[in-house]
Design an enzyme around this catalytic site. Structure first.
Site, PDB file in Angstrom:
ATOM      1  N   LYS A  41       0.481  -1.667  -0.239  1.00  0.00           N
ATOM      2  CA  LYS A  41      -0.093   0.254   0.055  1.00  0.00           C
ATOM      3  C   LYS A  41       0.860   1.166  -0.607  1.00  0.00           C
ATOM      4  O   LYS A  41       1.846   1.186   1.067  1.00  0.00           O
ATOM      5  CB  LYS A  41      -1.051  -0.347   0.529  1.00  0.00           C
ATOM      6  CG  LYS A  41      -1.949  -1.182   0.693  1.00  0.00           C
ATOM      7  CD  LYS A  41      -3.309  -1.305   2.690  1.00  0.00           C
ATOM      8  CE  LYS A  41      -4.084  -1.682   1.911  1.00  0.00           C
ATOM      9  NZ  LYS A  41      -5.100  -1.298   3.233  1.00  0.00           N
ATOM     10  N   GLY A  43       2.265   5.157   1.227  1.00  0.00           N
ATOM     11  CA  GLY A  43       2.410   5.493   2.304  1.00  0.00           C
ATOM     12  C   GLY A  43       3.331   4.024   3.142  1.00  0.00           C
ATOM     13  O   GLY A  43       4.024   5.005   4.135  1.00  0.00           O
ATOM     14  N   THR A  45       5.355   1.289   5.631  1.00  0.00           N
ATOM     15  CA  THR A  45       5.690   1.185   6.953  1.00  0.00           C
ATOM     16  C   THR A  45       4.797   2.243   8.263  1.00  0.00           C
ATOM     17  O   THR A  45       3.962   2.178   8.994  1.00  0.00           O
ATOM     18  CB  THR A  45       6.922   1.371   7.422  1.00  0.00           C
ATOM     19  OG1 THR A  45       7.365  -0.316   6.579  1.00  0.00           O
ATOM     20  CG2 THR A  45       6.782   0.599   8.975  1.00  0.00           C
ATOM     21  N   LYS A  55       0.814   5.928  17.563  1.00  0.00           N
ATOM     22  CA  LYS A  55       0.148   6.789  17.990  1.00  0.00           C
ATOM     23  C   LYS A  55      -1.292   6.961  18.404  1.00  0.00           C
ATOM     24  O   LYS A  55      -2.209   7.725  19.159  1.00  0.00           O
ATOM     25  CB  LYS A  55       0.730   7.952  17.451  1.00  0.00           C
ATOM     26  CG  LYS A  55       2.296   8.845  17.390  1.00  0.00           C
ATOM     27  CD  LYS A  55       3.251   7.133  17.331  1.00  0.00           C
ATOM     28  CE  LYS A  55       4.698   7.782  17.163  1.00  0.00           C
ATOM     29  NZ  LYS A  55       5.152   6.666  16.575  1.00  0.00           N
ATOM     30  N   GLY A 181      13.882  -0.119  23.068  1.00  0.00           N
ATOM     31  CA  GLY A 181      14.511   1.456  22.338  1.00  0.00           C
ATOM     32  C   GLY A 181      13.040   2.168  22.368  1.00  0.00           C
ATOM     33  O   GLY A 181      11.607   1.673  23.020  1.00  0.00           O
ATOM     34  N   GLU A 202      15.638  -5.160  28.327  1.00  0.00           N
ATOM     35  CA  GLU A 202      16.495  -4.333  27.273  1.00  0.00           C
ATOM     36  C   GLU A 202      17.984  -4.590  27.718  1.00  0.00           C
ATOM     37  O   GLU A 202      18.614  -5.055  29.114  1.00  0.00           O
ATOM     38  CB  GLU A 202      16.894  -3.047  27.300  1.00  0.00           C
ATOM     39  CG  GLU A 202      17.578  -1.577  27.270  1.00  0.00           C
ATOM     40  CD  GLU A 202      17.922  -1.806  25.595  1.00  0.00           C
ATOM     41  OE1 GLU A 202      18.856  -2.633  25.417  1.00  0.00           O
ATOM     42  OE2 GLU A 202      16.957  -2.272  24.934  1.00  0.00           O
ATOM     43  N   ILE A 265      13.954  -5.452  18.644  1.00  0.00           N
ATOM     44  CA  ILE A 265      14.984  -4.963  18.838  1.00  0.00           C
ATOM     45  C   ILE A 265      14.936  -4.485  17.353  1.00  0.00           C
ATOM     46  O   ILE A 265      16.361  -3.806  16.921  1.00  0.00           O
ATOM     47  CB  ILE A 265      16.014  -6.398  18.721  1.00  0.00           C
ATOM     48  CG1 ILE A 265      15.284  -6.626  17.662  1.00  0.00           C
ATOM     49  CG2 ILE A 265      15.674  -7.427  19.689  1.00  0.00           C
ATOM     50  CD1 ILE A 265      15.904  -8.963  17.751  1.00  0.00           C
ATOM     51  N   HIS A 439       2.824  31.936  27.587  1.00  0.00           N
ATOM     52  CA  HIS A 439       2.114  31.484  29.626  1.00  0.00           C
ATOM     53  C   HIS A 439       0.942  31.602  29.437  1.00  0.00           C
ATOM     54  O   HIS A 439      -0.579  32.301  29.404  1.00  0.00           O
ATOM     55  CB  HIS A 439       2.357  32.927  30.560  1.00  0.00           C
ATOM     56  CG  HIS A 439       2.242  32.102  31.614  1.00  0.00           C
ATOM     57  ND1 HIS A 439       2.480  31.457  32.473  1.00  0.00           N
ATOM     58  CD2 HIS A 439       0.970  32.932  32.457  1.00  0.00           C
ATOM     59  CE1 HIS A 439       2.714  31.338  33.351  1.00  0.00           C
ATOM     60  NE2 HIS A 439       1.460  31.931  34.254  1.00  0.00           N
TER      61      HIS A 439
END
Length: 462
Positions: A41, A43, A45, A55, A181, A202, A265, A439
């Protein structure tokens, strides 16, 4: 579709991921006749198996955490659980909308899109399912796939990769994540928010080991507070099935058991069997070697994205693809400063950085020439409102520019844009300190850190 041997394109691109389609869009914009070849497709990975879906899962996890914790903000709410089918629908709807938009964009730029499996057949041609596509120049952009370890069999059910994790039909009760990672800690964060008992393994001495050590330690502290377990400094030895899941043994004999094992990994280049070496393209461990202009040793062939040994980030692929297109169109693009590329790990809390670490700065400039300053988000009003903890760390060459910005805290990824300008424009702390930041925002924490580094701290101690 113009894809027979009588048509010679200005640019033939093998791979329609971030690097490939960016080159196609920019090349067509500059008047090049472009053919874009993709077997799956458009786009790649990032859109379908990486940046976007992960996300979306992380945001769903954030909503779950907010429901659990609503009472501390004076809001009465109850958390009833995760409907994983609905989560996947939300994720897939996001992907689908972006995918349709990208397809329309490629069509509107008059890029010749060819669906099929490509194979480099000469320095100026790619064969696609028996048809030859000729070009004056070929761009290799075939991307990457999840890596595994010798003897570790991926079954897609108990022992899985990030690809499987994105479509898993259940929320695992427990999970071992091999690799601390970016990919590993993002899934650890999302799954913990969904209710999974998570342990990260890890082999290096810190999580997100390529980041500044201070950022790693802050993330580890936050993960402990969230109940995410991790084992650092010892490498994986073996995995075996149990009655209910998987048992992992480390090199020191320590064992862990869980329902699933996510192998995170890293990702390796997709180059085997595609004809690269046969056409004389220089390779190293499967990666295509390029110079600073993304040129291979074969004059008519360039390469970009995860296929080359640069940062494996979608926005790096975009930049590399654009660079190639502009070079071929006769412009004079500037080589990419990879230290100046913003890097974000979207776990909770987020880890964002640009520039070099304090350790690297000392290595380059000498320990006595490097100044580091930490600004705690406890002094930032908006961060207090959001109930997030963390720090902004600045690394400066003494009496000179800021060469590293390292941030940990919720939404820090949204602050890295200004940090990128500070690094890439070689800003002095005093110059940034002159700028007025709104602020209350988290963005003003970046301004406050520079005020402190310039010797005139406001909401922080001298």
């Amino acid at each position: 579709m113009a894809n027979d041997a009588s048509t010679v394109f200005d640019l033939v691109i093998l791979g329609g991921g971030s690097g490939g389609y960016a080159a196609a869009l920019r090349g067509a914009q500059l008047g090049l006749d472009v053919a874009l070849i993709e077997k799956n497709k458009l786009g790649g990975t990032c859109l379908h198996n990486g940046c976007i879906p992960t996300k979306a899962l992380l945001h769903a996890g954030e909503i779950a955490d907010q429901a659990r914790e609503a009472e501390q903000f004076g809001v009465k709410a109850s958390f009833e659980g995760i409907d994983i089918k609905a989560v996947h629908k939300y994720k897939d709807d996001v992907i689908s909308g972006l995918y349709k938009g990208l397809q329309g964009l490629v069509a509107s730029r008059k890029v010749t899109y060819i669906e099929g499996t490509g194979h480099l057949s000469s320095p100026t041609s790619v064969d696609v399912d028996g048809r030859r596509v000729e070009g004056r120049h070929v761009l290799l952009a075939t991307g990457s796939v999840p890596k595994s370890l010798p003897g570790l069999e991926i079954d897609g059910n108990r022992i899985i990769t990030s690809d499987h994790a994105l479509t898993l039909d259940r929320v695992p009760e427990s999970a071992i994540i091999l690799g601390g990672g970016v990919i590993g800690v993002e899934f650890a964060s999302a799954w913990k928010s969904f209710g999974t008992d998570v342990t990260v393994i890890e082999g290096m001495k810190h999580l997100v080991p390529v980041e500044d050590e201070n950022s790693s330690k802050l993330l580890e502290r936050a993960f402990r507070k969230r109940g995410i377990k991790f084992n650092l400094g010892t490498f994986f030895q073996s995995a075996e099935y149990t009655d209910n899941g998987v048992k992992v043994t480390l090199a020191d004999g320590k064992t862990f058991e869980a329902e699933v094992l996510l192998v995170a990994i890293g990702r390796g280049p997709v180059s085997a069997g595609l004809g690269y070496e046969e056409q004389g393209v220089a390779m190293d461990r499967g990666y295509v070697l390029v110079d600073e202009y993304m040129r291979t040793n074969v004059p008519t062939i360039s390469a970009v994205g995860d296929l080359v040994p640069t940062l494996q980030l979608a926005h790096v692929g975009f930049a590399e693809g654009i660079l190639v297109a502009e070079r071929l169109a006769g412009l004079k693009p500037v080589p990419i400063d990879y230290d100046g590329v913003p890097r974000v790990t979207y776990c909770h809390p987020e880890v964002a950085s640009v520039g070099i670490t304090e350790a690297k700065a000392k290595e380059i400039y000498g320990a006595d020439k490097v100044v580091a300053l930490k600004y705690n988000l406890a002094g930032n009003g908006k961060s207090k409102i959001l109930k997030t903890a963390g720090e902004i760390k600045l690394v400066q060459v003494k009496d000179g520019a800021v060469v590293g910005v390292h941030m940990v805290g919720d939404r820090m990824g949204e602050q890295v844009g200004e940090a990128q300008l500070i690094y890439n424009w070689e800003a002095l702390p005093a110059e940034v300190a002159q700028l007025i930041h709104a602020h209350p925002t988290q963005n003003e924490a970046l301004g406050e850190a520079h005020l402190a580094l310039a010797g005139k701290p406001l909401h922080s101690h001298d």
